[in-house]
Write a protein that holds these residues in place. Structure first.
Motif, PDB file in Angstrom:
ATOM      1  N   MET A   1       0.872  -1.316   0.004  1.00 32.50           N
ATOM      2  CA  MET A   1      -0.035  -0.038  -0.034  1.00 32.50           C
ATOM      3  C   MET A   1       0.904   1.340   0.195  1.00 32.50           C
ATOM      4  N   SER A   2       0.462   1.980  -0.821  1.00 30.45           N
ATOM      5  CA  SER A   2       1.231   3.416  -0.748  1.00 30.45           C
ATOM      6  C   SER A   2       0.762   4.510   0.533  1.00 30.45           C
ATOM      7  N   GLY A   3       1.288   5.519   0.433  1.00 31.64           N
ATOM      8  CA  GLY A   3       1.229   6.494   1.305  1.00 31.64           C
ATOM      9  C   GLY A   3      -0.083   7.360   0.944  1.00 31.64           C
ATOM     10  N   LYS A  98      10.454  10.195  -0.201  1.00 30.18           N
ATOM     11  CA  LYS A  98      10.651  10.171  -1.793  1.00 30.18           C
ATOM     12  C   LYS A  98       9.660   9.278  -2.480  1.00 30.18           C
ATOM     13  N   THR A  99       9.593   8.064  -1.841  1.00 24.44           N
ATOM     14  CA  THR A  99       8.530   6.951  -2.228  1.00 24.44           C
ATOM     15  C   THR A  99       7.134   7.491  -2.245  1.00 24.44           C
ATOM     16  N   ASN A 100       6.737   7.992  -1.003  1.00 25.62           N
ATOM     17  CA  ASN A 100       5.304   8.265  -0.791  1.00 25.62           C
ATOM     18  C   ASN A 100       4.729   9.801  -1.035  1.00 25.62           C
ATOM     19  N   GLY A 101       5.964  10.509  -1.250  1.00 21.07           N
ATOM     20  CA  GLY A 101       5.631  12.203  -1.274  1.00 21.07           C
ATOM     21  C   GLY A 101       4.684  12.539  -2.406  1.00 21.07           C
ATOM     22  N   SER A 102       4.841  11.722  -3.660  1.00 18.03           N
ATOM     23  CA  SER A 102       4.258  12.057  -4.767  1.00 18.03           C
ATOM     24  C   SER A 102       2.426  11.732  -4.607  1.00 18.03           C
ATOM     25  N   SER A 103       2.266  11.067  -3.639  1.00 23.44           N
ATOM     26  CA  SER A 103       0.851  10.222  -3.465  1.00 23.44           C
ATOM     27  C   SER A 103      -0.019  11.483  -3.807  1.00 23.44           C
ATOM     28  N   SER A 104      -1.113  11.215  -4.424  1.00 21.07           N
ATOM     29  CA  SER A 104      -2.338  12.024  -4.743  1.00 21.07           C
ATOM     30  C   SER A 104      -3.593  11.825  -3.757  1.00 21.07           C
ATOM     31  N   THR A 105      -3.276  10.926  -2.805  1.00 16.69           N
ATOM     32  CA  THR A 105      -4.308  10.706  -1.947  1.00 16.69           C
ATOM     33  C   THR A 105      -4.227  11.618  -0.620  1.00 16.69           C
TER      34      THR A 105
END
Length: 113
Positions: A1-3, A98-105
């Motif tokens: 699951m992403s951030g 870096k991994t989760n910062g681009s999340s649009s949620t």
């Protein structure tokens, strides 16, 4: 699951956001903002700047704990990490942003008026 991001309102009526990793752990916390729109702009700034390693200031607290700040192109702090026990842990925290910062949620925890 992403951030994901969470926007909340404090008892003083100010807003802030946190970035959470896929496991629900907070990996970045913003300052307090007077307006919800400003907090949302802060999230957009994380989404834009989180991939650039040069945007991270690697720091050490007064009690010798490593932490980091994520900064925008104008050098304003967008968010601050927790305090870590080792520099290696801090680097893992940066990689997580870096991994989760681009999340649009974005989960809005504020009470709508």
């Amino acid at each position: 699951m992403s951030g994901w991001f969470e926007v909340s309102q404090a008892s003083n009526a100010q807003y802030r956001f946190v970035l959470k990793a896929g496991n629900g752990e907070i990996i970045l916390t913003s300052e307090y903002y007077k307006a919800k729109a400003s907090a949302l702009n802060g999230i957009a700034s994380v989404q834009k700047n989180s991939q650039e390693d040069g945007r991270y200031d690697r720091l050490t607290s007064k009690n010798d704990k490593p932490y980091f700040n994520l900064k925008a192109a104008n050098h304003q702090v967008i968010g601050t990490s927790q305090l870590y026990t080792t520099e290696q842990s801090r680097e893992k925290g940066i990689e997580s942003v870096k991994t989760n910062g681009s999340s649009s949620t974005i989960k809005d925890l504020t009470v709508s008026a």
